[in-house]
Design a protein around this motif. Structure first.
Motif, PDB file in Angstrom:
ATOM      1  N   SER A   2       0.829  -1.203   0.000  1.00 47.19           N
ATOM      2  CA  SER A   2       0.000   0.000   0.000  1.00 47.19           C
ATOM      3  C   SER A   2       0.860   1.248   0.000  1.00 47.19           C
ATOM      4  O   SER A   2       2.016   1.239   0.433  1.00 47.19           O
ATOM      5  CB  SER A   2      -0.914  -0.011   1.227  1.00 47.19           C
ATOM      6  N   ALA A   3       0.275   2.352  -0.477  1.00 44.48           N
ATOM      7  CA  ALA A   3       1.037   3.592  -0.621  1.00 44.48           C
ATOM      8  C   ALA A   3       1.565   4.087   0.717  1.00 44.48           C
ATOM      9  O   ALA A   3       2.682   4.573   0.826  1.00 44.48           O
ATOM     10  CB  ALA A   3       0.141   4.654  -1.262  1.00 44.48           C
ATOM     11  N   LYS A   4       0.748   3.917   1.779  1.00 45.81           N
ATOM     12  CA  LYS A   4       1.179   4.457   3.077  1.00 45.81           C
ATOM     13  C   LYS A   4       2.344   3.682   3.676  1.00 45.81           C
ATOM     14  O   LYS A   4       3.029   4.170   4.572  1.00 45.81           O
ATOM     15  CB  LYS A   4      -0.002   4.457   4.059  1.00 45.81           C
ATOM     16  N   ASN A   5       2.577   2.442   3.204  1.00 45.01           N
ATOM     17  CA  ASN A   5       3.650   1.639   3.767  1.00 45.01           C
ATOM     18  C   ASN A   5       4.861   1.514   2.858  1.00 45.01           C
ATOM     19  O   ASN A   5       5.802   0.795   3.190  1.00 45.01           O
ATOM     20  CB  ASN A   5       3.124   0.235   4.096  1.00 45.01           C
ATOM     21  N   GLN A   6       4.831   2.199   1.708  1.00 42.13           N
ATOM     22  CA  GLN A   6       5.936   2.052   0.773  1.00 42.13           C
ATOM     23  C   GLN A   6       7.262   2.497   1.367  1.00 42.13           C
ATOM     24  O   GLN A   6       8.298   1.887   1.123  1.00 42.13           O
ATOM     25  CB  GLN A   6       5.635   2.864  -0.500  1.00 42.13           C
ATOM     26  N   GLY A   7       7.248   3.547   2.180  1.00 42.48           N
ATOM     27  CA  GLY A   7       8.494   4.028   2.768  1.00 42.48           C
ATOM     28  C   GLY A   7       8.660   3.601   4.206  1.00 42.48           C
ATOM     29  O   GLY A   7       9.477   4.168   4.932  1.00 42.48           O
ATOM     30  N   ASN A   8       7.887   2.638   4.643  1.00 41.34           N
ATOM     31  CA  ASN A   8       7.866   2.239   6.040  1.00 41.34           C
ATOM     32  C   ASN A   8       8.442   0.838   6.222  1.00 41.34           C
ATOM     33  O   ASN A   8       7.955   0.063   7.044  1.00 41.34           O
ATOM     34  CB  ASN A   8       6.419   2.288   6.558  1.00 41.34           C
ATOM     35  N   THR A   9       9.461   0.513   5.455  1.00 45.15           N
ATOM     36  CA  THR A   9      10.071  -0.809   5.575  1.00 45.15           C
ATOM     37  C   THR A   9      10.947  -0.884   6.817  1.00 45.15           C
ATOM     38  O   THR A   9      11.323   0.138   7.395  1.00 45.15           O
ATOM     39  CB  THR A   9      10.903  -1.134   4.333  1.00 45.15           C
ATOM     40  N   PHE A  10      11.261  -2.090   7.220  1.00 42.76           N
ATOM     41  CA  PHE A  10      12.067  -2.270   8.422  1.00 42.76           C
ATOM     42  C   PHE A  10      12.885  -3.549   8.292  1.00 42.76           C
ATOM     43  O   PHE A  10      12.706  -4.338   7.354  1.00 42.76           O
ATOM     44  CB  PHE A  10      11.181  -2.314   9.672  1.00 42.76           C
TER      45      PHE A  10
END
Length: 314
Positions: A2-10
């Motif tokens: 999803s767009a909101k999690n594209q930069g929220n990797t860990f």
């Protein structure tokens, strides 16, 4: 993703559920990643741990999670840890079932067709009772049916099972086959006490329950589209033999027990009755587990009048 999690990797640490050691680490993983996708990522790093061999849980002693669940649903994106369990070497369900059913099919026929191999050279010249002939026919029909159902009817929720199950299941089925067939085909076999009336009654019970068992398997197949793990509440269809679903969650097991009760009555052997009892105990355990799973998955919709396997009792 999803767009909101594209930069929220860990970075995810994959820990061993037993021993608390680190199995591996996965960089740049998204909270939207499913367990099935995680298994593929781990298999890329650990080739011996193919996806079917992997099991995961959010806590070291927790329950295994489903392949469809996302890391965010398990709060793993917050803890950045997940716990791995090695299920051991796996083998296909259909392979196990064909092996465990083919053994009884051919082993029973060995006792029946070549009694001289088992009981001595003189056994081949002694006539067999009609009940023994019917016993061989019913046993052959049952296990041939099981093999054909495995190949063409059953749809399994998992593609594999532990390799150990192959040896455990084959030992059970093959061992009981030898025990039952030894006495039914024995030259000193004693026919049923009430003669042909008892034989034909047992045969009728066996046939009716075999047809009922097949009817349930066909209904369950139609509930699960090919290639899916979809679960739905089973209800009777137009086949009257499926009406047992009004009373129990696992009528296929109920009919299975009925088949072997009919066989035991028809052949009147203690070993056949012992086989029936052992199967009843095991199928009751399985049915109880499935019954609980149905009620958990469908808490408000599942029919309250149903028992697990024995109408009105269990």
């Amino acid at each position: 993703m999803s767009a909101k999690n594209q930069g929220n990797t860990f970075r995810l640490e994959v820990l061993k559920a037993r021993g608390n050691g680190v199995l591996t680490s996965i960089d740049n993983i998204s909270p939207d990643t499913t367990i099935a996708e995680l298994k593929k990522r781990v298999a890329q790093q650990k080739s011996q741990l193919y996806p079917d061999r992997q099991s995961y849980r959010a806590e070291p002693t927790g329950k295994s999670v489903k392949d469809t669940q996302k890391l965010s649903e398990l709060n793993v994106d917050k803890t950045k840890k997940i716990y791995f369990k090695d299920l051991g070497p796996q083998i296909g369900w259909s392979t196990v079932f064909v092996a465990e059913y083919a053994g009884p099919l051919f082993m029973y026929l060995l006792f029946y067709i070549r009694p001289s191999f088992i009981y001595g050279s003189s056994a081949g010249s002694k006539p067999m009772h009609f009940a023994a002939h019917l016993g061989a026919a019913c046993w052959t029909f049952h296990y041939a049916k099981r093999i054909l159902e495995t190949l063409f009817v059953h749809r399994f929720s998992h593609s594999t099972m532990p390799l150990f199950n192959l040896f455990k299941n084959c030992s059970y089925y093959w061992g009981f086959t030898a025990l039952v067939s030894y006495f039914v085909n024995h030259p000193k076999y004693t026919p049923p006490s009430f003669g042909y009336a008892q034989i034909y009654l047992g045969l009728a019970i066996f046939i009716l329950n075999e047809i009922g068992n097949l009817s349930i398997h066909l209904l369950l197949r139609d509930l699960r589209p090919a290639g899916t793990n979809q679960r739905r509440i089973p209800y009777p269809n137009k086949n009257p033999l499926t009406n047992l679903f009004h009373l129990v969650s696992c009528p296929n097991y109920t009919y299975e027990i009925g088949s072997w009760l009919g066989f035991s009555l028809m052949t009147q052997t203690l070993t056949a009755l012992l086989f029936t009892f052992a199967g009843t105990v095991q199928m009751t355990i399985w049915a109880t587990q499935k019954h609980r799973a149905y009620k958990k998955d469908f808490p408000d919709k599942y029919p309250k009048q149903r028992k697990a396997i024995i109408p009105f009792l269990i």
